[in-house]
Design an enzyme around this catalytic site. Structure first.
Site, mmCIF file in Angstrom:
data_model
loop_
_atom_site.group_PDB
_atom_site.id
_atom_site.type_symbol
_atom_site.label_atom_id
_atom_site.label_comp_id
_atom_site.label_asym_id
_atom_site.label_seq_id
_atom_site.Cartn_x
_atom_site.Cartn_y
_atom_site.Cartn_z
ATOM 1 N N ASN A 9 -77.348 -19.252 -90.251
ATOM 2 C CA ASN A 9 -76.422 -20.140 -89.545
ATOM 3 C C ASN A 9 -76.904 -20.426 -88.119
ATOM 4 O O ASN A 9 -76.829 -21.566 -87.649
ATOM 5 C CB ASN A 9 -75.014 -19.542 -89.508
ATOM 6 N N HIS A 21 -86.675 -16.843 -94.121
ATOM 7 C CA HIS A 21 -87.237 -17.873 -94.996
ATOM 8 C C HIS A 21 -86.790 -19.240 -94.458
ATOM 9 O O HIS A 21 -85.761 -19.782 -94.873
ATOM 10 C CB HIS A 21 -86.714 -17.627 -96.412
ATOM 11 N N HIS A 64 -68.757 -9.378 -90.375
ATOM 12 C CA HIS A 64 -68.901 -8.158 -91.183
ATOM 13 C C HIS A 64 -70.326 -7.853 -91.607
ATOM 14 O O HIS A 64 -71.191 -8.729 -91.647
ATOM 15 C CB HIS A 64 -68.008 -8.239 -92.429
ATOM 16 N N LEU A 65 -70.518 -6.586 -91.923
ATOM 17 C CA LEU A 65 -71.726 -6.138 -92.613
ATOM 18 C C LEU A 65 -71.261 -5.614 -93.965
ATOM 19 O O LEU A 65 -70.384 -4.734 -94.030
ATOM 20 C CB LEU A 65 -72.392 -4.992 -91.849
ATOM 21 N N ARG A 93 -63.956 -34.427 -77.069
ATOM 22 C CA ARG A 93 -63.521 -34.571 -78.475
ATOM 23 C C ARG A 93 -64.719 -34.689 -79.411
ATOM 24 O O ARG A 93 -64.619 -35.305 -80.467
ATOM 25 C CB ARG A 93 -62.660 -35.825 -78.606
ATOM 26 N N ARG A 120 -63.042 -9.968 -100.961
ATOM 27 C CA ARG A 120 -62.971 -10.751 -102.195
ATOM 28 C C ARG A 120 -64.066 -10.403 -103.196
ATOM 29 O O ARG A 120 -63.842 -10.390 -104.411
ATOM 30 C CB ARG A 120 -63.057 -12.252 -101.826
ATOM 31 N N TRP A 145 -77.669 -21.431 -102.962
ATOM 32 C CA TRP A 145 -76.315 -21.836 -103.371
ATOM 33 C C TRP A 145 -76.085 -21.736 -104.882
ATOM 34 O O TRP A 145 -75.028 -22.112 -105.375
ATOM 35 C CB TRP A 145 -76.007 -23.268 -102.886
ATOM 36 N N TYR A 177 -69.458 -28.842 -97.307
ATOM 37 C CA TYR A 177 -69.945 -29.365 -96.023
ATOM 38 C C TYR A 177 -70.410 -30.818 -96.024
ATOM 39 O O TYR A 177 -69.925 -31.621 -95.221
ATOM 40 C CB TYR A 177 -71.104 -28.495 -95.495
ATOM 41 N N ARG A 201 -65.391 -18.686 -89.680
ATOM 42 C CA ARG A 201 -64.247 -17.820 -89.999
ATOM 43 C C ARG A 201 -64.664 -16.497 -90.606
ATOM 44 O O ARG A 201 -63.940 -15.499 -90.532
ATOM 45 C CB ARG A 201 -63.301 -18.542 -90.984
HETATM 46 N N1 LIG Z 1 -72.001 -13.268 -99.306
HETATM 47 C C1 LIG Z 1 -72.453 -14.457 -98.894
HETATM 48 N N2 LIG Z 1 -73.243 -14.501 -97.795
HETATM 49 C C2 LIG Z 1 -73.719 -15.693 -97.346
HETATM 50 O O1 LIG Z 1 -74.446 -15.691 -96.335
HETATM 51 C C3 LIG Z 1 -73.369 -16.867 -98.056
HETATM 52 C C4 LIG Z 1 -72.551 -16.778 -99.190
HETATM 53 N N3 LIG Z 1 -72.121 -15.559 -99.588
HETATM 54 N N4 LIG Z 1 -72.204 -17.876 -99.906
HETATM 55 C C5 LIG Z 1 -72.601 -19.184 -99.536
HETATM 56 C C6 LIG Z 1 -73.783 -19.240 -98.626
HETATM 57 C C7 LIG Z 1 -75.125 -19.093 -99.232
HETATM 58 N N5 LIG Z 1 -75.882 -18.487 -98.144
HETATM 59 C C8 LIG Z 1 -76.930 -17.605 -98.373
HETATM 60 C C9 LIG Z 1 -77.137 -17.092 -99.627
HETATM 61 C C10 LIG Z 1 -78.195 -16.243 -99.852
HETATM 62 C C11 LIG Z 1 -79.047 -15.922 -98.808
HETATM 63 C C12 LIG Z 1 -80.218 -15.031 -99.092
HETATM 64 O O2 LIG Z 1 -80.305 -14.437 -100.134
HETATM 65 N N6 LIG Z 1 -81.203 -14.964 -98.196
HETATM 66 C C13 LIG Z 1 -82.438 -14.244 -98.392
HETATM 67 C C14 LIG Z 1 -83.591 -15.170 -98.691
HETATM 68 C C15 LIG Z 1 -83.298 -16.087 -99.803
HETATM 69 C C16 LIG Z 1 -84.137 -17.357 -99.818
HETATM 70 O O3 LIG Z 1 -84.391 -17.965 -98.780
HETATM 71 O O4 LIG Z 1 -84.539 -17.757 -100.894
HETATM 72 C C17 LIG Z 1 -82.790 -13.517 -97.098
HETATM 73 O O5 LIG Z 1 -83.412 -12.473 -97.191
HETATM 74 O O6 LIG Z 1 -82.449 -14.036 -96.028
HETATM 75 C C18 LIG Z 1 -78.842 -16.452 -97.544
HETATM 76 C C19 LIG Z 1 -77.778 -17.284 -97.333
HETATM 77 C C20 LIG Z 1 -75.043 -18.346 -96.986
HETATM 78 N N7 LIG Z 1 -73.795 -18.160 -97.654
HETATM 79 O O1 LIG Z 2 -72.901 -20.145 -94.069
HETATM 80 C C1 LIG Z 2 -72.362 -19.115 -94.502
HETATM 81 C C2 LIG Z 2 -71.648 -19.115 -95.698
HETATM 82 C C3 LIG Z 2 -71.085 -17.956 -96.111
HETATM 83 N N1 LIG Z 2 -71.176 -16.830 -95.378
HETATM 84 C C4 LIG Z 2 -70.560 -15.568 -95.912
HETATM 85 C C5 LIG Z 2 -69.370 -15.004 -95.219
HETATM 86 C C6 LIG Z 2 -68.728 -14.177 -96.306
HETATM 87 O O2 LIG Z 2 -69.428 -12.926 -96.403
HETATM 88 C C7 LIG Z 2 -68.985 -14.999 -97.557
HETATM 89 C C8 LIG Z 2 -67.840 -15.916 -97.935
HETATM 90 O O3 LIG Z 2 -66.775 -15.190 -98.477
HETATM 91 P P1 LIG Z 2 -65.247 -15.509 -98.114
HETATM 92 O O4 LIG Z 2 -64.472 -14.516 -98.915
HETATM 93 O O5 LIG Z 2 -64.984 -16.918 -98.507
HETATM 94 O O6 LIG Z 2 -65.101 -15.281 -96.643
HETATM 95 O O7 LIG Z 2 -70.106 -15.792 -97.234
HETATM 96 C C9 LIG Z 2 -71.891 -16.815 -94.200
HETATM 97 O O8 LIG Z 2 -72.009 -15.782 -93.510
HETATM 98 N N2 LIG Z 2 -72.452 -17.969 -93.795
#
Ligand SMILES: Nc1nc(=O)c2c([nH]1)NC[C@@H]1CN(c3ccc(C(=O)N[C@@H](CCC(=O)O)C(=O)O)cc3)CN21
Ligand SMILES: O=c1ccn([C@H]2C[C@H](O)[C@@H](COP(=O)(O)O)O2)c(=O)[nH]1
Length: 264
Positions: A177, A51, A207-208, A127, A21, A80, A94, A166
């Protein structure tokens, strides 16, 4: 965190090139499980520095039932930002589903309160589930839940948690996570006077992103280090009364941080 390194290696070896996407493109495998014995330490990835502040604030924000990024912004967390609208809203994501799932007759179900009551009174229940995949509301969410359900399990006085995800951004999202569900397991265990057991991750499209491959390979050259420990400094009245300051991670000695762009 050998499990995390093994998964990176698995994707690099077996991943299929797949468009997605966001337009970035991924290497992807389908259906993987990782297990962490929480008695062995707190599962923070050590092959790059995480972090922790963002992870814990995000979890506390879910538990408040909030879906506006204002709380996160007020605490300096920007993970976010890209998904929110002009007023900071993400739709019924969530927090809304965990705390305020709306039923057919207009009542609201607090899934977190209910599941904790069940763990306390009926620990053998099969459950013990919290579900964020609200089919009737998914299209109002700025991003449909990635980790969409979790289940608790009590045996031998220990609390385990398994979550379903998913879609898994293995470089950026997954380390967050794992840590987030580990925090949640510790909090619920404390509230229910249980020890912590196992944390189990089940992923669908794992995925990577193609712009994270070098970062993944760099981590494969690094030796995992001993896991840190989590200290919870007090026992609050309820699961909803924890503060950021109640938690301390000790003995976390990771390799240096590795940057990676987030695909939106
Ligand atoms: N592509 C994608 N990957 C994700 O993991 C993800 C999304 N989208 N969309 C919704 C949420 C947002 N999440 C995220 C978004 C950004 C970071 C990130 O940039 N992490 C940086 C540090 C950023 C910080 O803590 O300020 C890292 O190096 O881990 C991590 C999780 C997890 N989710
Ligand atoms: O907690 C999270 C939230 C999001 N992600 C990742 C997984 C995907 O790379 C994107 C979401 O894109 P979709 O097209 O909706 O699958 O965000 C994650 O790993 N953990």
């Amino acid at each position: 965190m050998q499990q995390y390194k093994d998964l990176l290696n698995d994707i690099l070896q077996n991943g299929v090139k797949k468009e997605d996407r966001t337009g970035t493109g991924t290497l992807s495998v389908f259906g993987r499980q990782l297990r962490f014995d929480l008695q062995e330490g707190f599962p923070l990835v050590t092959t790059k520095k995480l972090h922790i502040k963002s992870i814990l604030h995000e979890l506390l924000w879910f538990l408040k039932g909030e879906t506006n990024i204002k709380y996160l912004k007020d605490h300096g967390v920007s993970i976010w930002d890209e998904w929110a609208d002009e007023s900071g809203e993400l739709g019924p994501v969530y927090g809304s589903q965990w705390r305020k799932w709306e039923t057919k007759n207009g009542e609201f179900v607090d899934q977190i309160e209910n599941v904790i009551n069940q763990i306390k009174t009926n620990p053998d229940s099969r459950r013990l589930i919290v579900n964020a995949w609200n089919v009737g509301e998914v299209d109002q969410m700025k991003l449909p839940p990635c980790h969409y359900a979790f289940q608790f399990y009590v045996a031998d006085g220990k609390l385990s948690l398994m979550w379903q995800q998913r879609s898994v951004d293995t470089f950026l999202g997954l380390p967050f996570n794992i840590a987030s569900y580990a925090y949640l397991t510790y909090m619920v265990a404390q509230q229910c006077d249980l020890e912590v057991g196992e944390l189990v991750f089940t992923g669908g499209d794992v995925h990577l992103y193609l712009n994270h491959l070098e970062q993944a390979k760099l981590q494969l050259t690094r030796e995992p280090r001993d896991l840190p420990q989590l200290i919870i400094k007090r026992k609050p009245e309820s699961i909803f009364d924890y503060n950021f300051e109640d938690f301390e991670i000790i003995n976390y000695n990771p390799h240096p941080h590795i940057k990676g762009a987030v695909s939106v």
